[in-house]
Enzyme design. Sequence first.
Site, short mmCIF file in Angstrom:
data_model
loop_
_atom_site.label_atom_id
_atom_site.label_comp_id
_atom_site.label_asym_id
_atom_site.label_seq_id
_atom_site.Cartn_x
_atom_site.Cartn_y
_atom_site.Cartn_z
N GLY A 700 0.82 -1.21 0.00
CA GLY A 700 0.00 0.00 0.00
C GLY A 700 0.85 1.25 0.00
O GLY A 700 1.97 1.26 0.51
N GLY A 703 -0.49 9.13 1.40
CA GLY A 703 0.17 10.41 1.61
C GLY A 703 1.14 10.39 2.77
O GLY A 703 2.09 11.17 2.82
N ALA A 704 0.89 9.49 3.75
CA ALA A 704 1.75 9.47 4.94
C ALA A 704 2.94 8.54 4.79
O ALA A 704 3.89 8.62 5.55
CB ALA A 704 0.92 9.06 6.17
N GLY A 705 2.89 7.61 3.82
CA GLY A 705 4.02 6.71 3.67
C GLY A 705 3.70 5.48 2.86
O GLY A 705 2.64 5.36 2.26
N VAL A 707 3.57 1.17 2.82
CA VAL A 707 3.36 0.04 3.72
C VAL A 707 3.90 -1.23 3.05
O VAL A 707 3.59 -1.52 1.89
CB VAL A 707 1.86 -0.13 4.06
CG1 VAL A 707 1.67 -1.28 5.03
CG2 VAL A 707 1.29 1.16 4.64
N ASP A 813 -9.09 10.95 9.88
CA ASP A 813 -9.04 10.38 8.53
C ASP A 813 -9.80 9.06 8.50
O ASP A 813 -9.31 8.05 7.97
CB ASP A 813 -7.59 10.19 8.09
CG ASP A 813 -7.46 10.02 6.57
OD1 ASP A 813 -8.43 10.37 5.86
OD2 ASP A 813 -6.42 9.55 6.09
#
Length: 968
Positions: A700, A703-705, A707, A813
């Site tokens: 995955g 926007g945050a990173g 996976v 979120d």
Amino acid sequence: MKNKLPVVLHLFIFFILLHSSNGFSDLDALLKLKQSMAVAPERSGLDDWVAPLPNSIVSNSHCSFSGVTCDENSRVTSLIISNVALNGSIPPEIGVLNKLVNLTLTSNGLTGELPVEMCNLTSIRFINFSTNAITGEFPGEIVAAMAELEVFDVYNNNFSGMLPLEFVKLKNLKKLFLGGNFFSGEIPEDYSEFQSLQSLGLQGNALTGRIPWSLSRLSTLEELCLGYFNSYDGGIPPEFGSFKSLKLLDIGGCDLSGEIPESLGNLKMLHTLFLQFNNLTGEIPPDLSGLVSLKSLDLSSNNLTGGIPESFSELKNLTLLNLFLNHLSGPIPPFIGDLPNLEVLQLWTNNFTFSLPPNLGSNGKLLILDVDGNHLTGTIPQDLCKGGKLQILVLMVNYFFGPLPEKLGDCKSLTKIRIMNNFFNGTIPAGVFNLPELTMLELDNNYFSGELPAEMYSESLQIVSISNNRLTGIIPPAIGGLVNITKLSLQSNNLIGGIPEEMFNLKRLYAINFSDNNLTGEIPADIGNCSDLTSLDLSRNELHGEFPRGILSLSSLNILNVSRNNLIGEIPAKLGHMKSLTVLDLSYNQFSGRVPSDGQLKDFNDTVFAGNPNLCSPHLPHCESITNLKHHSVSLNKSKLFLSIFIPITITFSILIFFLLIKQKNKIQKSKSWKLTTFQRLDFKAEDVIVCLKDENIIGKGGAGIVYRGSMPNGIDVAIKRLMGRNHGFEAEIQTLGTIKHRNIVRLLGYVCNRDTNLLLYEFMSHGSLGEILHGPKGAHLQWETRCKIAIEAAKGLCYLHHDCSPLIIHRDVKSNNILLDSDYEAHVADFGLAKFLRDAGGSECMSSIAGSYGYIAPEYAYTLKVDEKSDVYSFGVVLLELISGKKPVGEFGDGVDIVRWVRETISEIPPPPETAVVVAVVDCRLKGYVLESVVDMFKIAMMCVEEESTRRPNMREVVQMLTNGNL
């Protein structure tokens, strides 16, 4: 007595001080109190507590201190200090005041524990320390020494431990208030042995077990409060019907089950019965009509069925009747309109049918009427505001028809009118725009026609929403008279003419929606005067002219939609520098030239600029066709020269970058500076995590990173989230997240970090996210029973974050892609990359910009940037609509339409009764064999969650209760 030795030492030292050669007077004690309990600098209250001048012959100066009363011997008998923002703790010297009868220190900021020296207050009769922050287990030895005590009130402090038994021995005790603390365990059976008790308040603790039936032996008891945050087993003891003197019984919000005992109808002196927010079932007992003194009855938010008993016509003293959030049905009996003292009637979210009682309001005392979300029809009673006292009128989501009574335009007491989603017609009474107290006027989704009034001068109106009606004529210039308006929505009508310039003098406006009308003319340049504007939607009109430069000065603008008009000219480059802009739509106009490439315009996708045939952008395929042809050959030669130089440089640079990336990758994997921090025992090392950071392991990206799936040497799979950038507050917040332990929240196992990179380690969820499954090819296998289970489990996870963990957490979120499913399809809330910690329950925070995912963002978040737990509730409501419809939140309903708006438009298009028809129209066609009633119940809950006004949404605790206690 707990820990006797320290207590004895305390008292020994205290009495040495008391009987020393110098003495220790009441004056000395009061001055010591002032020193220990300092007043906050911004408050005054003890300014006159000053020592007398040296050599002064005055010996009783302390008796004139504010809050102090003395006897004839200048001994202090009463000390009352309230609301002066004291801080610090109560000092041991309080014991010197051994003639005190009344000690009241309420609504201050006191901390620490109660000093054992209070044992010396043997004359005390009244103690009130309510609304402070006093801590510790309750010192029972203090109570044992106060034989004369009549009132003891420590409501709303931080006491813990078991409920103290010493109070039972006090023969004169009449009022005992221990609520709003952290007492735990069961209510002692000994509490049935009080001899003179009149009021017992244990609400708002952490009590468990069954409510002792033996409390009914308290023959002198008049007030009993046991609910709120306590969680009891079983139901209401039937023996409670034998109380002889009870006037108030409050057992709301404490997980009671079973039926309401018929025996409660025997409480002839009872004036207040609160059983709301429990799990009570069955019908409302007709025997409650025996409560002949009853004034307030609240049975809301339970699972009650049946109707309102006809015998309730005997409750002539009733002023408040709350039955909302149940499964009640049938008509509202006509006698409800004849109750002579009725002031508040709240029946929302039930299944009531037929019309409102025709005499409702004729008693001249009605203050609040809320019947939202039923199946009511008919016209509005003419005398709702007969006494001129009606404040709140909420009739939305029913089948009412006909015109509004003209008398409402003269009801000067009204503060809110909310009648959306009905079938009202005719003209809007002109007077409602001039009512002196009205703050909210919401008439959306009806059939109102005619023109807006030419006069509007209300200074109280803040929200005016009349979207999706049949209004004609112009937007009158008089709208500029609504000087305090913050939200103005007139979308989806038949309005014509231009946008009046007068409205741009409204300095408090933060949201304007005039979309889907027939407005013409240019957008006024003065729009820049509305400096607080955060949302502007003028789409689907016939506006022309160039892009208004005034918009560029709106520094708080988050949402701008001017699509489907006839705007011309170039898109100004400064638009890309509006940092707050998160939603933009300029499509289907006549813009020309190039789309500015600097700023954040480059971050918006092609749909923002689509339908402008003369607009050029690198992303638009027709860009070359509108380039000036006379420069074509020159450009071509320049391009050849450029390419002959650029291509070799690019190749060389790419090779260099390739080798640098390889080197960096090896550095990441082989670095010895990695540190593994765990929140439970893990049988692997940091190196085992690092080697899993391979492209083939990516599961995955967001926007945050990124996976990754990591297979550890012990055979356990973990999810590794590599965060973008380095957050200096990372360790502190992660330590808090690491303590979260709830079955329906993805468990953070630990984290790996070095100076440059943070890797979060989560338990691996084999079925991925709800969004991936629901909106992918496997969605057909996700049938209704499983979807209900997922909804309940995800709600429980969010409920824990909002109400039970410390500090409280707002997710910010919530979406289907952040609800992960394990091998058994059990739901787990995930991804706390945008989470915020709420230090104060019920508080809110103002963010610098919008965060979250488009289609899930609550309206108030987009308008004001203020976020609280109700913002998460809205997002969860969108998830419920996804589960029902199988559709994505955006992208399936046309330009600018999300799933919430699509459902609301579907509701407006279906004639009554639309509820089941709407569900049939929106339900996922892949679902087979579902129970329609179950889908309807979830649909109702979803629509409550996505209410535009955040205060109308339930909290997550209520959502869990509705999901688990309904027909799902």
